[in-house]
Design a protein around this motif. Structure first.
Motif, short mmCIF file in Angstrom:
data_model
loop_
_atom_site.label_atom_id
_atom_site.label_comp_id
_atom_site.label_asym_id
_atom_site.label_seq_id
_atom_site.Cartn_x
_atom_site.Cartn_y
_atom_site.Cartn_z
N CYS A 78 93.87 25.12 -30.45
CA CYS A 78 94.17 24.15 -31.51
C CYS A 78 92.93 23.98 -32.40
O CYS A 78 91.82 23.86 -31.90
CB CYS A 78 94.55 22.81 -30.88
SG CYS A 78 94.42 21.38 -31.95
N VAL A 79 93.14 23.98 -33.72
CA VAL A 79 91.99 23.82 -34.64
C VAL A 79 91.87 22.38 -35.17
O VAL A 79 91.14 22.14 -36.13
CB VAL A 79 92.04 24.81 -35.82
CG1 VAL A 79 91.93 26.25 -35.33
CG2 VAL A 79 93.31 24.62 -36.66
N ASN A 80 92.59 21.46 -34.58
CA ASN A 80 92.49 20.05 -34.97
C ASN A 80 92.84 19.82 -36.44
O ASN A 80 92.13 19.12 -37.15
CB ASN A 80 91.07 19.52 -34.70
CG ASN A 80 90.68 19.69 -33.25
OD1 ASN A 80 91.50 19.47 -32.36
ND2 ASN A 80 89.45 20.11 -33.01
N CYS A 81 93.94 20.43 -36.85
CA CYS A 81 94.26 20.35 -38.28
C CYS A 81 95.12 19.14 -38.63
O CYS A 81 95.41 18.92 -39.80
CB CYS A 81 94.96 21.63 -38.73
SG CYS A 81 96.70 21.67 -38.24
N TRP A 82 95.55 18.38 -37.67
CA TRP A 82 96.31 17.15 -37.91
C TRP A 82 97.75 17.36 -38.35
O TRP A 82 98.48 16.40 -38.55
CB TRP A 82 95.65 16.27 -38.99
CG TRP A 82 94.43 15.55 -38.56
CD1 TRP A 82 93.15 16.00 -38.63
CD2 TRP A 82 94.36 14.23 -38.01
NE1 TRP A 82 92.28 15.05 -38.16
CE2 TRP A 82 93.00 13.95 -37.79
CE3 TRP A 82 95.32 13.26 -37.70
CZ2 TRP A 82 92.57 12.75 -37.26
CZ3 TRP A 82 94.88 12.05 -37.18
CH2 TRP A 82 93.50 11.80 -36.95
N ALA A 83 98.17 18.60 -38.55
CA ALA A 83 99.50 18.80 -39.14
C ALA A 83 100.59 18.22 -38.25
O ALA A 83 101.55 17.62 -38.73
CB ALA A 83 99.75 20.28 -39.40
N CYS A 84 100.47 18.40 -36.95
CA CYS A 84 101.53 17.97 -36.05
C CYS A 84 101.58 16.45 -35.87
O CYS A 84 102.66 15.87 -35.69
CB CYS A 84 101.34 18.65 -34.68
SG CYS A 84 99.71 18.36 -33.96
N ALA B 17 98.84 27.87 -29.70
CA ALA B 17 98.15 26.59 -29.47
C ALA B 17 99.03 25.58 -28.72
O ALA B 17 98.53 24.64 -28.13
CB ALA B 17 97.69 25.99 -30.80
N ILE B 18 100.34 25.77 -28.78
CA ILE B 18 101.24 24.83 -28.10
C ILE B 18 102.07 25.59 -27.07
O ILE B 18 102.67 26.63 -27.38
CB ILE B 18 102.16 24.09 -29.11
CG1 ILE B 18 101.31 23.44 -30.21
CG2 ILE B 18 103.01 23.03 -28.40
CD1 ILE B 18 102.12 22.72 -31.28
N ILE C 226 99.20 20.97 -25.78
CA ILE C 226 98.33 21.61 -26.78
C ILE C 226 97.10 22.12 -26.04
O ILE C 226 96.53 21.41 -25.20
CB ILE C 226 97.91 20.61 -27.88
CG1 ILE C 226 99.14 20.18 -28.69
CG2 ILE C 226 96.86 21.21 -28.81
CD1 ILE C 226 98.88 19.08 -29.71
N CYS D 136 102.70 23.92 -36.59
CA CYS D 136 101.39 24.37 -36.12
C CYS D 136 101.05 25.74 -36.69
O CYS D 136 101.84 26.67 -36.58
CB CYS D 136 101.37 24.43 -34.59
SG CYS D 136 99.76 24.98 -33.97
N PRO D 137 99.87 25.90 -37.33
CA PRO D 137 99.53 27.18 -37.94
C PRO D 137 98.90 28.18 -36.96
O PRO D 137 98.63 29.31 -37.35
CB PRO D 137 98.51 26.78 -39.02
CG PRO D 137 97.84 25.57 -38.47
CD PRO D 137 98.88 24.85 -37.65
N ILE D 138 98.68 27.73 -35.73
CA ILE D 138 97.93 28.58 -34.81
C ILE D 138 98.84 29.12 -33.70
O ILE D 138 99.42 28.35 -32.92
CB ILE D 138 96.77 27.78 -34.16
CG1 ILE D 138 95.88 27.15 -35.25
CG2 ILE D 138 95.95 28.67 -33.22
CD1 ILE D 138 95.18 28.14 -36.17
N PHE E 169 93.44 18.26 -30.07
CA PHE E 169 94.52 17.28 -30.01
C PHE E 169 95.27 17.39 -28.68
O PHE E 169 95.24 18.43 -28.02
CB PHE E 169 95.49 17.50 -31.18
CG PHE E 169 95.03 16.85 -32.46
CD1 PHE E 169 93.79 17.16 -32.99
CD2 PHE E 169 95.82 15.94 -33.13
CE1 PHE E 169 93.33 16.57 -34.16
CE2 PHE E 169 95.39 15.34 -34.30
CZ PHE E 169 94.15 15.65 -34.82
S1 SF4 Z 1 99.22 21.61 -35.64
FE1 SF4 Z 1 98.44 22.98 -34.03
S2 SF4 Z 1 96.33 23.37 -34.60
FE2 SF4 Z 1 97.00 21.63 -35.79
S3 SF4 Z 1 96.35 19.88 -34.59
FE3 SF4 Z 1 98.47 20.29 -34.02
S4 SF4 Z 1 98.27 21.66 -32.26
FE4 SF4 Z 1 96.30 21.62 -33.23
#
Ligand code: SF4
Ligand code: SF4
Lengths: 92, 500
Positions: A9-15, A59-60, A5, A54-56, A31
């Motif tokens: 990454c916007v630190n959205c916690w989704a993953c 980012a990965i 990552i 991941c919405p971005i 993250f």
């Molecule tokens: S889903 Fe993507 S943006 Fe969100 S915390 Fe995980 S890596 Fe970061």
């Protein structure tokens, strides 16, 4: 075999809760994936879970440093179009 | 008998001695009594209660399972009152501490919502842990939750366990082809699904969730974002369907798509609706749906009463230092609530008495040849005209017509003059106010300066400060009568009107 990552990454916690190997952890500025734990979801899921939610874009990354959600793949705004829109906005 | 002041009056048959009168305008009249009682005194639904009670949100749910084209996860979502991921995220334990601290300090705080930053039901553990603790520790706080609906059917049974007042589902479409233009992807059964297929799944889940909630007796409100050229023509059908399934309110909100938010719509120049377009659609939907017109798309992280934000008093480090005895606070809160209810009740009785009078006067207006007129009101609340034109950051819009006075909605602006001599940017703000008043012929305020007078008049809007401190409906009727006497209300198609 592990993903990474990066700073977009916007630190959205989704993953984080989705990882079958608990490889993803909260960290600042963004993250992180523990490369020793990540197996790219092999054997657990057809699609890598973090990449699938991941919405971005961008980012990965995979081991080659390639974006797994490349520009345009999520928003539908392809890079050339994106640059044009940004330019138009800056002109406005 | 139809009363001419259409809003704030419940049908006589509804037994308007107690909860219903003066609650939330025309759209509440048709609701069953038990629902009216629930929404009455709810700061999000009752225009009047909005000034006495407050709600707050806590950001405990960061993850989301879908993408909407009007959302950029990074920032607060203006469309759905959703905080962005840059907002302070709380652990459920912290969130509960914060809620108790606010509730003990601001006894008017009666409603707690979870609306994000992601989808509360995509973070079920955090959301339900928060609800569980609050149901136990603060039974005097109503809980509400907003969701995109994707995982709603999985959680309805869990939700039924808590003190949940209502659930808001954002439903922008019932047609997957429309949905494909709004939702680029969803995360579903461990996969990312795109396009029409994604929209079809989302729609199915939303509708199923709506039906399940209604079946369990949980109130459901539906929010829709109006996106011109995408779903504007479609929302009347959405309205019809969600009402048929038992949603108690439908709230159509305008798309907010500033380029700098970096959303897909912002980037691609998708515009939001004009005030008139929004109003036309709301009228169209209200024909067969209880519409909600109070919603100001208020900032999700604001704490306090309408128009104030006391968020700074409740940062986590300040809260950690507070020593809250909630059982004690609850007693004090109960007293405050009783006092407010008493005040609201006495106002309602006074208003009712007045309405009877107004209605008699109003009947004299019942000349078929007069046309409807939109009027804008500057008010700080309390049902009277008590705001200076230049200080108003929003106007309440009413329609006066031979059939009475009807509340239409809010229109936001930038306070044209933030005080005596700081009007540096006055002109652009005035332009903005004038634009917000498009379609209105009168603006009633407590006071208005010399400067805006001319520009307002040239825009066809008559400023008027003569009804300061008067009840809104009275002033509007008086103004309407004045216009009628001056011959300004002759209907262009008066011949047809007479026949009808
Ligand atoms: S889903 Fe993507 S943006 Fe969100 S915390 Fe995980 S890596 Fe970061
Ligand atoms: S690819 Fe799979 S295993 Fe690796 S971090 Fe993402 S979710 Fe975890």
């Amino acid at each position: 075999m592990a993903f990474e990552i990066i700073e977009s990454c916007v630190n959205c916690w989704a993953c984080e809760p989705l990882c079958p190997n608990k490889a993803i952890y909260e960290a600042r500025p963004h993250f992180m994936i523990d490369p020793d734990k990540c197996n790219e979801c092999a054997g657990d899921f057809e699609e890598s879970q973090c990449v699938s939610i991941c919405p971005i874009e961008g980012a990965i990354l995979n081991e080659l440093g390639e974006a797994l959600n490349p520009p345009g793949s999520l928003t539908g705004i392809l890079p050339a179009k994106f640059a044009e829109l940004v330019a138009r906005q800056q002109a406005a | 008998m139809e009363l001419p002041v259409l809003n704030n009056v419940a049908p006589e048959a509804g037994g308007c001695s107690a909860g219903s009168c003066g609650s939330t305008d025309d759209q509440m009249g048709h609701l069953p009594e038990h629902i009216r009682e629930k929404v009455f005194n709810h700061p999000c639904y009752s225009e009047e209660a909005h000034h006495y009670f407050a709600r707050m949100h806590v950001a405990v749910a960061p993850a989301c399972n879908i993408q909407c084209h009007y959302c950029n996860r990074k920032y607060d979502c203006a469309n759905e009152s959703r905080p962005g991921v840059v907002s302070e995220l709380h652990h459920p334990v912290q969130a509960v501490k914060k809620v108790l601290a606010v509730a003990a300090t601001i006894p008017q705080m009666t409603v707690l919502g979870i609306a994000g930053p992601g989808d509360p039901l995509a973070n079920p553990e955090r959301t339900f842990e928060t609800f569980r603790m609050l149901s136990e520790q603060a039974p005097d706080i109503k809980l509400c939750v907003s969701t995109n609906g994707l995982s709603l059917p999985d959680h309805v049974d869990e939700m039924a366990k808590y003190n949940i007042d209502h659930v808001t589902i954002t439903i922008n479409c019932v047609d997957p082809d429309v949905g494909a233009l709004i939702y680029p992807w969803i995360f579903w059964k461990n996969k990312r699904i795109k396009g029409r297929e994604a929209a079809a799944i989302l729609i199915e889940q939303q509708q199923k969730g709506l039906e399940m909630l209604v079946a369990r007796g949980i109130l459901v409100k539906v929010n829709s974002v109006m996106i011109p050229g995408v779903n504007d023509k479609h929302l009347a059908e959405v309205s019809r369907i969600v009402k048929a399934k038992g949603a108690f309110l439908h709230n159509v909100m305008p798309l907010i798509s500033e380029a700098e938010h970096g959303t897909f719509y912002g980037m691609t120049g998708q515009r939001g609706p004009t005030n008139e377009e929004l109003q036309t659609l709301q009228d169209e939907c209200s024909g067969d749906m209880n519409m909600m017109r109070h919603c100001r798309q208020c900032r999700a992280d604001a704490v306090g009463l309408l128009g104030e934000d006391r968020g700074d008093e409740f940062t986590m480090d300040k809260i950690e230092k507070m020593d809250i005895n909630y059982p004690e606070a609850m007693k004090m809160r109960a007293e405050v609530h009783a006092a407010i209810n008493e005040e609201l009740e006495s106002k309602r009785v006074a208003k009712n008495a007045k309405v009877q009078l107004v209605s008699i006067d109003g009947l004299k207006l019942n000349k078929p040849e007069t046309r409807p007129v939109l009027m804008a009101i500057a008010t700080k609340g309390g049902g009277v005209i008590n705001e200076h034109f230049g200080h108003a950051s929003e106007f309440l819009i009413y329609e006066a017509s031979p059939s009475g006075v009807r509340f239409i909605g809010h229109r936001k602006t930038v306070a044209y003059c933030e005080g005596g001599d700081t009007c540096g940017d006055g002109e652009t703000a005035l332009d903005k106010s004038i634009k917000a008043l498009t379609g209105c012929e009168v603006v009633l305020c407590s006071k208005i300066g010399f400067e805006p007078w001319g520009p307002l008049e040239s825009a066809g809007i008559q400023p008027n400060g003569e009804h300061a401190m008067e009840p809104i409906e009275d002033a509007i009727l008086a103004m309407y009568e004045e216009m009628r006497v001056a011959g300004k209300l002759v209907h262009k198609s008066s011949e047809q009107q007479k026949v009808a």
